[in-house]
Design a protein around this motif. Structure first.
Motif, mmCIF file in Angstrom:
data_model
loop_
_atom_site.group_PDB
_atom_site.id
_atom_site.type_symbol
_atom_site.label_atom_id
_atom_site.label_comp_id
_atom_site.label_asym_id
_atom_site.label_seq_id
_atom_site.Cartn_x
_atom_site.Cartn_y
_atom_site.Cartn_z
ATOM 1 N N VAL A 33 0.835 -1.204 0.000
ATOM 2 C CA VAL A 33 0.000 0.000 0.000
ATOM 3 C C VAL A 33 0.869 1.254 0.000
ATOM 4 N N ASP A 34 1.909 1.251 0.824
ATOM 5 C CA ASP A 34 2.805 2.410 0.885
ATOM 6 C C ASP A 34 3.480 2.648 -0.462
ATOM 7 N N ASN A 35 3.892 1.560 -1.100
ATOM 8 C CA ASN A 35 4.537 1.677 -2.400
ATOM 9 C C ASN A 35 3.564 2.207 -3.457
ATOM 10 N N THR A 36 2.317 1.766 -3.348
ATOM 11 C CA THR A 36 1.304 2.235 -4.305
ATOM 12 C C THR A 36 1.101 3.741 -4.187
ATOM 13 N N THR A 37 1.037 4.232 -2.960
ATOM 14 C CA THR A 37 0.868 5.687 -2.773
ATOM 15 C C THR A 37 2.062 6.458 -3.322
ATOM 16 N N MET A 38 3.261 5.898 -3.151
ATOM 17 C CA MET A 38 4.457 6.577 -3.639
ATOM 18 C C MET A 38 4.475 6.620 -5.167
ATOM 19 N N VAL A 39 4.082 5.514 -5.788
ATOM 20 C CA VAL A 39 4.081 5.453 -7.246
ATOM 21 C C VAL A 39 2.984 6.341 -7.835
ATOM 22 N N ALA A 40 1.890 6.509 -7.089
ATOM 23 C CA ALA A 40 0.764 7.281 -7.620
ATOM 24 C C ALA A 40 1.034 8.777 -7.650
ATOM 25 N N VAL A 41 1.920 9.284 -6.794
ATOM 26 C CA VAL A 41 2.145 10.737 -6.710
ATOM 27 C C VAL A 41 2.580 11.330 -8.046
ATOM 28 N N ALA A 67 -6.142 16.622 -8.604
ATOM 29 C CA ALA A 67 -4.743 16.187 -8.629
ATOM 30 C C ALA A 67 -4.053 16.520 -7.314
ATOM 31 N N VAL A 68 -4.314 17.745 -6.800
ATOM 32 C CA VAL A 68 -3.730 18.144 -5.512
ATOM 33 C C VAL A 68 -4.253 17.253 -4.389
ATOM 34 N N ALA A 69 -5.563 16.965 -4.427
ATOM 35 C CA ALA A 69 -6.153 16.092 -3.413
ATOM 36 C C ALA A 69 -5.536 14.683 -3.480
ATOM 37 N N GLY A 70 -5.270 14.224 -4.692
ATOM 38 C CA GLY A 70 -4.644 12.914 -4.849
ATOM 39 C C GLY A 70 -3.255 12.853 -4.230
ATOM 40 N N VAL A 71 -2.462 13.908 -4.491
ATOM 41 C CA VAL A 71 -1.121 13.970 -3.904
ATOM 42 C C VAL A 71 -1.207 14.021 -2.381
ATOM 43 N N THR A 72 -2.135 14.853 -1.861
ATOM 44 C CA THR A 72 -2.301 14.970 -0.408
ATOM 45 C C THR A 72 -2.756 13.654 0.210
ATOM 46 N N GLY A 73 -3.728 13.006 -0.432
ATOM 47 C CA GLY A 73 -4.216 11.723 0.087
ATOM 48 C C GLY A 73 -3.125 10.663 0.107
ATOM 49 N N CYS A 74 -2.326 10.628 -0.958
ATOM 50 C CA CYS A 74 -1.206 9.656 -1.001
ATOM 51 C C CYS A 74 -0.208 9.926 0.118
ATOM 52 N N ALA A 75 0.043 11.224 0.388
ATOM 53 C CA ALA A 75 0.992 11.564 1.456
ATOM 54 C C ALA A 75 0.475 11.113 2.812
ATOM 55 N N LEU A 76 -0.832 11.357 3.066
ATOM 56 C CA LEU A 76 -1.407 10.959 4.353
ATOM 57 C C LEU A 76 -1.446 9.439 4.499
ATOM 58 N N GLY A 78 0.403 7.275 2.953
ATOM 59 C CA GLY A 78 1.766 6.775 3.068
ATOM 60 C C GLY A 78 2.314 6.918 4.487
ATOM 61 N N GLY A 79 1.998 8.042 5.147
ATOM 62 C CA GLY A 79 2.449 8.234 6.531
ATOM 63 C C GLY A 79 1.836 7.221 7.475
ATOM 64 N N ILE A 80 0.520 6.957 7.288
ATOM 65 C CA ILE A 80 -0.177 5.993 8.156
ATOM 66 C C ILE A 80 0.386 4.587 7.968
ATOM 67 N N THR A 81 0.554 4.183 6.703
ATOM 68 C CA THR A 81 1.068 2.825 6.450
ATOM 69 C C THR A 81 2.508 2.665 6.932
ATOM 70 N N THR A 82 3.317 3.719 6.810
ATOM 71 C CA THR A 82 4.694 3.644 7.304
ATOM 72 C C THR A 82 4.713 3.459 8.815
ATOM 73 N N PHE A 83 3.860 4.233 9.525
ATOM 74 C CA PHE A 83 3.776 4.105 10.985
ATOM 75 C C PHE A 83 3.365 2.686 11.377
ATOM 76 N N ALA A 84 2.317 2.170 10.710
ATOM 77 C CA ALA A 84 1.831 0.827 11.039
ATOM 78 C C ALA A 84 2.878 -0.237 10.738
ATOM 79 N N PHE A 85 3.571 -0.057 9.599
ATOM 80 C CA PHE A 85 4.577 -1.049 9.225
ATOM 81 C C PHE A 85 5.716 -1.094 10.241
ATOM 82 N N VAL A 86 6.199 0.085 10.647
ATOM 83 C CA VAL A 86 7.309 0.118 11.607
ATOM 84 C C VAL A 86 6.902 -0.566 12.905
#
Length: 595
Positions: A33-41, A67-76, A78-86
């Motif tokens: 999921v995190d990778n998908t958000t990164m690739v989508a930006v 487009a801006v909302a998409g970038v913002t959503g991917c950033a949010l 990505g942060g959540i999935t990174t926290f959960a993964f760690v």
């Protein structure tokens, strides 16, 4: 051989991860999921540049805002999935390391004495510290980076082809030289990290041995010599590490060069295609953004590769220890031994020490003959003293009785039952070995006595101490029986440590007691005190006493004089002293030394 080691390491790693596979799958899904958000930006950026800006100029802001909302959503996200993964991967890695540490410790404790006489404690410490630290680094950080990098490369490659095939082919062409560089680095770094794991083990071994023998170091002024030896071992470790890091530096350097060349080619070729109308400016912008994400993971993979090589070499050595099997195995179907009387019988027994290195090392030595074939019977309740020069085979005989080793030929029987058919738990209850070291663990006096019978009450501990003459001394300590004896019993004298060991044996109440030089390190007053305790402990039990001091032999019912593993004299102390044999000569020399 290397392939076999690698396969063994992978089996070990999978066996450790398997109990936590649900958590591992969750971690993988989070990475996806995190990778998908990164690739989508970059896709949202390209959409915003090509469609959003054009529509915004015409008064329609919705595509740009999306487009801006998409970038913002991917950033949010990505942060959540990174926290959960760690959180999940951190718990997973610590659980795996805990299990591995406990598995190694439990396994090493159960290995036979032969293993520990070949494999030093320093090497075990190295396996449990530096080797596990390498694995921890891989599990805590590197696997996340590796999985993210691989997913990034695969998904970005697909997206690049979808956006613009000619530009994608330029990017993918860079992977041809990268594959060759990676294979070269893999061969060189794995060999380098094998050397580092062996070298650091020698450093730890030297350090542990020096600290364990610090009194001898100070007594003989060995500080400078030890420092020189450590510098030699440490320099080998530094050289091996430098060689491995040099390989990593070469790999990263080539990867960066390939990345930079690809960026220049994409910028030039992409600009040409935009100018000639073959692609959009947003697509070129997305390509340049993707290019950093595409080759950026290559740097991460280089770091992961470094951690992997180190961890793989560490796993090879740890798995080598876990592959070791006890040379004195538990019986598949143990025979009952409920009320042992203590009769010992050696039937055509012969023994050679298997002078080999462990499976975690390379090479084997030749067996060392110690005891030729012989037979011997010790009736229940008889106290037998073994006398002879150093190397005569006395300690080996004691180790066979305690089943620290199995005979190379013949059988050792307890009450008519082969020791190899008795479970280890029952055998340790029936036969106890006491050495001159009288090893005490950090903890109270009571805890060290209770080692012989963990479930014993305080009253039973006190009774055992009273029986061997230790009670009054223990009660005089600052906290009585609760007083901490400190590391290796350093708070007590040699005689007092020996009394604690005898109280431990008295509490265990074995049928057979083996004493290996139990009074050799004591002074005359201490020996007399221990001698009195010894008579109490040995009463109505079978005993095998190894002693150089013939005063200890006086309590024996029977004396066996050994020479080169053979019994050359056998009789009561009085009969042998009255004769003209070897024991009589030893006794005369001992009496004269006391004058």
């Amino acid at each position: 051989m290397n392939l076999a080691l690698a396969a063994r390491s992978r089996r070990l790693l999978w066996s450790l991860v398997r109990p936590y596979r649900v958590r591992a799958v969750a971690a993988v899904l989070l990475v996806i999921v995190d990778n998908t958000t990164m690739v989508a930006v970059p896709l949202f950026v390209a959409r915003g540049l090509d469609t959003g800006v054009r529509n915004a100029l015409g008064g329609n802001w919705i595509p740009l805002l999306l487009a801006v909302a998409g970038v913002t959503g991917c950033a949010l996200l990505g942060g959540i999935t990174t926290f959960a993964f760690v959180r999940i991967s951190g718990r997973l890695s610590q659980n795996v390391l805990f299990d591995l540490r406990m598995r190694v410790f439990e396994h090493v404790q159960r290995l036979s004495i032969a293993f520990h006489e070949n494999y030093t404690s320093g090497k075990i410490v190295a396996r449990l510290t530096s080797d596990l630290e390498s694995l921890e680094d891989l599990l805590d950080r590197a696997l996340n980076d590796a999985l993210s990098a691989v997913l990034s490369v695969l998904t970005i490659a697909v997206v690049l082809v979808w956006l613009d095939v000619p530009l994608a082919l330029v990017v993918l062409a860079g992977f041809v030289p990268l594959v060759y560089v990676t294979r070269w680095a893999q061969r060189h770094q794995r060999a380098g990290y094998r050397r580092t794991r062996g070298a650091i083990a020698k450093v730890v071994v030297h350090f542990v041995e020096v600290m364990a023998g610090i009194r001898a170091v100070h007594a003989f002024r060995r500080e400078e010599r030890n420092e020189t030896l450590l510098a030699q071992e440490d320099s080998i470790y530094c050289a091996a590490n430098t060689s491995a890091l040099r390989g990593m530096a070469t790999y990263i350097g080539w990867a960066r060069l390939i990345q930079n060349v690809s960026t220049v080619l994409i910028l030039v070729f992409g600009a040409w295609r935009v100018i000639h109308g073959h692609t959009e400016i947003g697509v070129l912008a997305a390509f340049l953004l993707y290019l950093r994400q595409f080759y950026g993971p290559v740097d991460e993979l280089a770091q992961v590769f470094n951690s992997y090589q180190s961890a793989a070499a560490a796993l090879e050595r740890v798995s080598g220890v876990l592959e070791e099997q006890p040379s004195v195995p538990e019986p598949a179907q143990p025979r009952a031994l409920d009320r042992p009387r203590g009769e010992l019988c050696f039937q055509n027994v012969g023994f050679e020490y298997p002078a080999r290195r462990t499976q975690a090392e390379e090479g084997e030595g030749q067996p060392i003959p110690v005891l030729p074939t012989f037979s011997l019977t010790i009736p229940a309740g008889q106290i037998v003293a073994l006398v002879g020069a150093t190397g005569a085979g006395k300690s080996t005989l004691a180790k066979l009785v305690a089943r620290f080793y199995d005979p190379s030929r013949g059988s050792v029987l307890l009450d008519g039952v082969d020791l190899r058919e008795i479970s280890d738990v029952r055998l340790r209850r029936a036969v106890t070995l006491v050495t001159q070291e009288s090893y005490l663990f950090s903890g109270s006096v009571a805890d060290n006595i209770r080692l012989g019978k963990p479930e014993a009450t305080d009253a039973q501990v006190h009774a055992a101490a009273r029986a061997v003459g230790l009670h009054d001394f223990a009660m005089s300590l600052p906290e009585g029986f609760a007083t901490d004896v400190r590391k290796r019993g350093g708070r007590l004298s040699a005689g007092q440590r020996q009394l604690v060991a005898f109280a431990r044996v008295f509490l265990a109440d074995p049928a057979v007691i083996v004493l290996d030089e139990a009074t050799s390190s004591l002074d005359i007053p201490g020996e007399r005190q221990v001698q009195h305790a010894l008579e109490t402990v040995l009463r109505d039990r079978t005993a095998v006493i190894i002693a150089h001091r013939l005063s200890t032999v006086a309590i024996a019912d029977r004396v066996l004089v050994l020479d080169s593993g053979r019994v050359i004299e056998d009789g009561t102390p009085a009969d042998l002293m009255a004769g003209t044999g070897h024991f009589a000569t030893l006794h005369t020399a001992w009496r004269e030394s006391l004058v």
